[in-house]
Design a protein around this motif. Sequence first.
Motif, PDB file in Angstrom:
ATOM      1  N   GLY A  96      -4.171  52.022  -3.103  1.00 35.82           N
ATOM      2  CA  GLY A  96      -2.963  52.827  -3.226  1.00 35.82           C
ATOM      3  C   GLY A  96      -1.675  52.087  -2.909  1.00 35.82           C
ATOM      4  O   GLY A  96      -0.698  52.186  -3.656  1.00 35.82           O
ATOM      5  N   PRO A  97      -1.627  51.319  -1.788  1.00 37.86           N
ATOM      6  CA  PRO A  97      -0.397  50.588  -1.482  1.00 37.86           C
ATOM      7  C   PRO A  97       0.023  49.620  -2.584  1.00 37.86           C
ATOM      8  O   PRO A  97       1.212  49.516  -2.904  1.00 37.86           O
ATOM      9  N   ALA A  98      -0.932  48.917  -3.186  1.00 39.07           N
ATOM     10  CA  ALA A  98      -0.611  47.983  -4.264  1.00 39.07           C
ATOM     11  C   ALA A  98      -0.069  48.733  -5.476  1.00 39.07           C
ATOM     12  O   ALA A  98       0.882  48.283  -6.132  1.00 39.07           O
ATOM     13  N   ILE A  99      -0.647  49.901  -5.763  1.00 42.09           N
ATOM     14  CA  ILE A  99      -0.166  50.718  -6.888  1.00 42.09           C
ATOM     15  C   ILE A  99       1.261  51.192  -6.626  1.00 42.09           C
ATOM     16  O   ILE A  99       2.138  51.083  -7.489  1.00 42.09           O
ATOM     17  N   ALA A 100       1.503  51.708  -5.423  1.00 40.74           N
ATOM     18  CA  ALA A 100       2.814  52.274  -5.093  1.00 40.74           C
ATOM     19  C   ALA A 100       3.907  51.213  -5.111  1.00 40.74           C
ATOM     20  O   ALA A 100       4.984  51.427  -5.688  1.00 40.74           O
ATOM     21  N   VAL A 101       3.654  50.064  -4.484  1.00 45.61           N
ATOM     22  CA  VAL A 101       4.661  49.002  -4.428  1.00 45.61           C
ATOM     23  C   VAL A 101       4.969  48.485  -5.838  1.00 45.61           C
ATOM     24  O   VAL A 101       6.139  48.290  -6.200  1.00 45.61           O
ATOM     25  N   SER A 102       3.937  48.299  -6.648  1.00 47.11           N
ATOM     26  CA  SER A 102       4.137  47.793  -8.003  1.00 47.11           C
ATOM     27  C   SER A 102       4.902  48.800  -8.856  1.00 47.11           C
ATOM     28  O   SER A 102       5.832  48.441  -9.588  1.00 47.11           O
ATOM     29  N   ALA A 103       4.512  50.068  -8.747  1.00 44.75           N
ATOM     30  CA  ALA A 103       5.185  51.109  -9.539  1.00 44.75           C
ATOM     31  C   ALA A 103       6.654  51.230  -9.148  1.00 44.75           C
ATOM     32  O   ALA A 103       7.537  51.348 -10.013  1.00 44.75           O
ATOM     33  N   TRP A 104       6.915  51.218  -7.835  1.00 43.85           N
ATOM     34  CA  TRP A 104       8.298  51.372  -7.381  1.00 43.85           C
ATOM     35  C   TRP A 104       9.155  50.190  -7.835  1.00 43.85           C
ATOM     36  O   TRP A 104      10.288  50.366  -8.288  1.00 43.85           O
ATOM     37  N   THR A 105       8.615  48.988  -7.741  1.00 46.73           N
ATOM     38  CA  THR A 105       9.369  47.804  -8.150  1.00 46.73           C
ATOM     39  C   THR A 105       9.713  47.853  -9.632  1.00 46.73           C
ATOM     40  O   THR A 105      10.882  47.675 -10.027  1.00 46.73           O
ATOM     41  N   ILE A 106       8.705  48.111 -10.465  1.00 43.81           N
ATOM     42  CA  ILE A 106       8.932  48.170 -11.911  1.00 43.81           C
ATOM     43  C   ILE A 106       9.840  49.343 -12.260  1.00 43.81           C
ATOM     44  O   ILE A 106      10.763  49.224 -13.078  1.00 43.81           O
ATOM     45  N   GLY A 107       9.594  50.496 -11.642  1.00 39.56           N
ATOM     46  CA  GLY A 107      10.381  51.681 -11.955  1.00 39.56           C
ATOM     47  C   GLY A 107      11.846  51.547 -11.587  1.00 39.56           C
ATOM     48  O   GLY A 107      12.733  51.933 -12.364  1.00 39.56           O
ATOM     49  N   ILE A 108      12.130  50.982 -10.414  1.00 36.16           N
ATOM     50  CA  ILE A 108      13.523  50.847  -9.988  1.00 36.16           C
ATOM     51  C   ILE A 108      14.257  49.815 -10.852  1.00 36.16           C
ATOM     52  O   ILE A 108      15.438  49.988 -11.182  1.00 36.16           O
ATOM     53  N   ILE A 109      13.568  48.748 -11.222  1.00 34.91           N
ATOM     54  CA  ILE A 109      14.182  47.784 -12.146  1.00 34.91           C
ATOM     55  C   ILE A 109      14.523  48.481 -13.455  1.00 34.91           C
ATOM     56  O   ILE A 109      15.585  48.262 -14.048  1.00 34.91           O
ATOM     57  N   GLY A 110      13.633  49.363 -13.887  1.00 35.42           N
ATOM     58  CA  GLY A 110      13.904  50.133 -15.099  1.00 35.42           C
ATOM     59  C   GLY A 110      15.064  51.093 -14.936  1.00 35.42           C
ATOM     60  O   GLY A 110      15.897  51.253 -15.829  1.00 35.42           O
ATOM     61  N   GLU A 111      15.132  51.746 -13.769  1.00 33.77           N
ATOM     62  CA  GLU A 111      16.229  52.678 -13.512  1.00 33.77           C
ATOM     63  C   GLU A 111      17.572  51.948 -13.517  1.00 33.77           C
ATOM     64  O   GLU A 111      18.604  52.525 -13.872  1.00 33.77           O
TER      65      GLU A 111
END
Length: 248
Positions: free
Chosen positions: A225-240
């Motif tokens: 879960g931590p690896a999923i969350a950190v990766s998603a947040w990083t990619i998502g915020i760059i997208g935002e």
Amino acid sequence: MTQTLASLSLAGVAGLALGSFAVTSGLRLSRGASAMRGRSQCDTCGHQLGFAQTVPVVSYLRLSGACAACRAKIDPTHLAGEVAGAVVVVTALFAQDLPRSLLLMGLGLTLIAAIAVDWKVRRLPDPLTLACAALCAALAVLVSWQRLAEGLIAATVTTLTLLAVRWLAARRSGEPGLGLGDVKLLAALALWLGLATPWLIAAASLLGLLLMAITRPKDGRLAFGPAIAVSAWTIGIIGEAGQWPMMM
């Protein structure tokens, strides 16, 4: 410039407090306790903590990471969650749109609670994953209904693909390798990330391998879960921020 720094500093302080609440809620859930009721207390001796002992980061450092009453070590997950909360609130402002930023903050804080549970008991609670899915769907709708459709397709493909991977792994080794909770969380986040979801899976896999090498769990199992969350947040915020082409 000064006003921007002041705003970010205020957001960071608020994030520390919100992160503290989120990680504490997650840790209580991992023990089967109520996430919303009861005052803060030592995880070891149950001593109720006063305000001076619950100031995010400052209290942990001032007490040298130990309970003032019993001197038992304070779970460092609390500190990690507080810092993560500050990162979530500050980076959520990159959306530069208040409703979207608030949704992002909600998503980030929900992820903090979820991964706190996963880190402790290797289980991602369905209610928190469902909350993530709802927030991700709302983020997609704020862009367009087409973005939501892309997210639904990405979530469906992700679910079917990962279930197939689990089935093949179980056939070959007897162990599915990937937990169903991980599949559900990846599908929920796909509603937000859409076409960028393959990048999420790749980044989370690499980060998971790195965490495995660092932590070396005795049973060979890792909370993904931590690896999923950190990766998603990083990619998502760059997208935002408009810097990830597949999310623009």
